[in-house]
Design a protein around this motif. Structure first.
Motif, PDB file in Angstrom:
ATOM      1  N   UNK A   1       2.212 -61.555 -90.893  1.00  0.00           N
ATOM      2  CA  UNK A   1       1.705 -60.199 -90.975  1.00  0.00           C
ATOM      3  C   UNK A   1       1.366 -59.699 -89.575  1.00  0.00           C
ATOM      4  N   UNK A   2       2.113 -58.720 -89.104  1.00  0.00           N
ATOM      5  CA  UNK A   2       1.856 -58.105 -87.810  1.00  0.00           C
ATOM      6  C   UNK A   2       0.909 -56.928 -88.040  1.00  0.00           C
ATOM      7  N   UNK A   3       0.138 -56.534 -87.025  1.00  0.00           N
ATOM      8  CA  UNK A   3      -0.791 -55.410 -87.177  1.00  0.00           C
ATOM      9  C   UNK A   3      -0.095 -54.149 -87.681  1.00  0.00           C
TER      10      UNK A   3
ATOM     11  N   UNK B   1      11.474 -67.489 -79.150  1.00  0.00           N
ATOM     12  CA  UNK B   1      10.580 -66.481 -79.724  1.00  0.00           C
ATOM     13  C   UNK B   1      10.639 -65.167 -78.953  1.00  0.00           C
ATOM     14  N   UNK B   2      10.349 -64.089 -79.643  1.00  0.00           N
ATOM     15  CA  UNK B   2      10.366 -62.747 -79.094  1.00  0.00           C
ATOM     16  C   UNK B   2       9.034 -62.062 -79.322  1.00  0.00           C
ATOM     17  N   UNK B   3       8.713 -61.032 -78.523  1.00  0.00           N
ATOM     18  CA  UNK B   3       7.436 -60.318 -78.707  1.00  0.00           C
ATOM     19  C   UNK B   3       7.252 -59.808 -80.137  1.00  0.00           C
ATOM     20  N   UNK B   4       8.325 -59.424 -80.784  1.00  0.00           N
ATOM     21  CA  UNK B   4       8.240 -58.931 -82.152  1.00  0.00           C
ATOM     22  C   UNK B   4       7.893 -60.009 -83.175  1.00  0.00           C
ATOM     23  N   UNK B   5       7.862 -61.272 -82.736  1.00  0.00           N
ATOM     24  CA  UNK B   5       7.461 -62.372 -83.617  1.00  0.00           C
ATOM     25  C   UNK B   5       5.943 -62.493 -83.667  1.00  0.00           C
ATOM     26  N   UNK B   6       5.253 -61.758 -82.812  1.00  0.00           N
ATOM     27  CA  UNK B   6       3.794 -61.793 -82.765  1.00  0.00           C
ATOM     28  C   UNK B   6       3.217 -61.372 -84.118  1.00  0.00           C
ATOM     29  N   UNK B   7       2.401 -62.241 -84.699  1.00  0.00           N
ATOM     30  CA  UNK B   7       1.809 -61.986 -86.009  1.00  0.00           C
ATOM     31  C   UNK B   7       0.915 -63.147 -86.424  1.00  0.00           C
ATOM     32  N   UNK B   8       0.184 -62.949 -87.511  1.00  0.00           N
ATOM     33  CA  UNK B   8      -0.601 -64.019 -88.100  1.00  0.00           C
ATOM     34  C   UNK B   8       0.353 -64.678 -89.088  1.00  0.00           C
TER      35      UNK B   8
END
Length: 121
Positions: free
Chosen positions: A39-41, A85-92
């Motif tokens: 879940x990304x912001x 990994x890519x910045x768009x993979x940032x998430x909980x």
């Protein structure tokens, strides 16, 4: 009763790798399907990868070829290997597992509290 705990999250640079772990503990008769969600912001939780008790896997298109889901049934641990990994993979990231606590009853889903993955550019 049954608990799921994720670990392995953290800060990583784009192009790097990370391995998430999901450990199940408590009264466990069997673990059927299990999967990883994120879940990304500002976005809905989405299924990233899923693996059946037989080892069949499914991935969301955006991570195919980069992520690998696996499990160690003898240790009741699930994994998500994240490569390139890519910045768009940032998430909980959250672990979900279908667990039966008795041979007499149907398995139900359990969730871990989540682990944060942040990818810097």
């Amino acid at each position: 009763q049954v608990q799921l705990v994720e670990s392995g999250g953290g800060l990583v640079q784009a192009g790097g790798s990370l391995r998430l772990s999901c450990a199940a503990s408590g009264t466990i008769f069997s673990i059927n399907n299990m999967g990883w969600y994120r879940a990304a912001p500002g976005k809905q939780r989405e299924l990233v990868a899923r693996i059946t008790s037989a080892g069949s896997t499914t991935y969301v298109d955006s991570v195919k070829g980069r992520f690998t889901i696996s499990r160690d049934n003898s240790k009741n641990i699930g994994y998500l290997q994240m490569n390139d990994v890519r910045p768009e993979d940032t998430a909980a990231y959250y672990c979900n597992a279908e667990i039966a606590t008795s041979r007499f009853f149907q398995a139900r889903g359990y969730w871990g509290p989540g682990t944060q993955v942040t990818v810097s550019s």
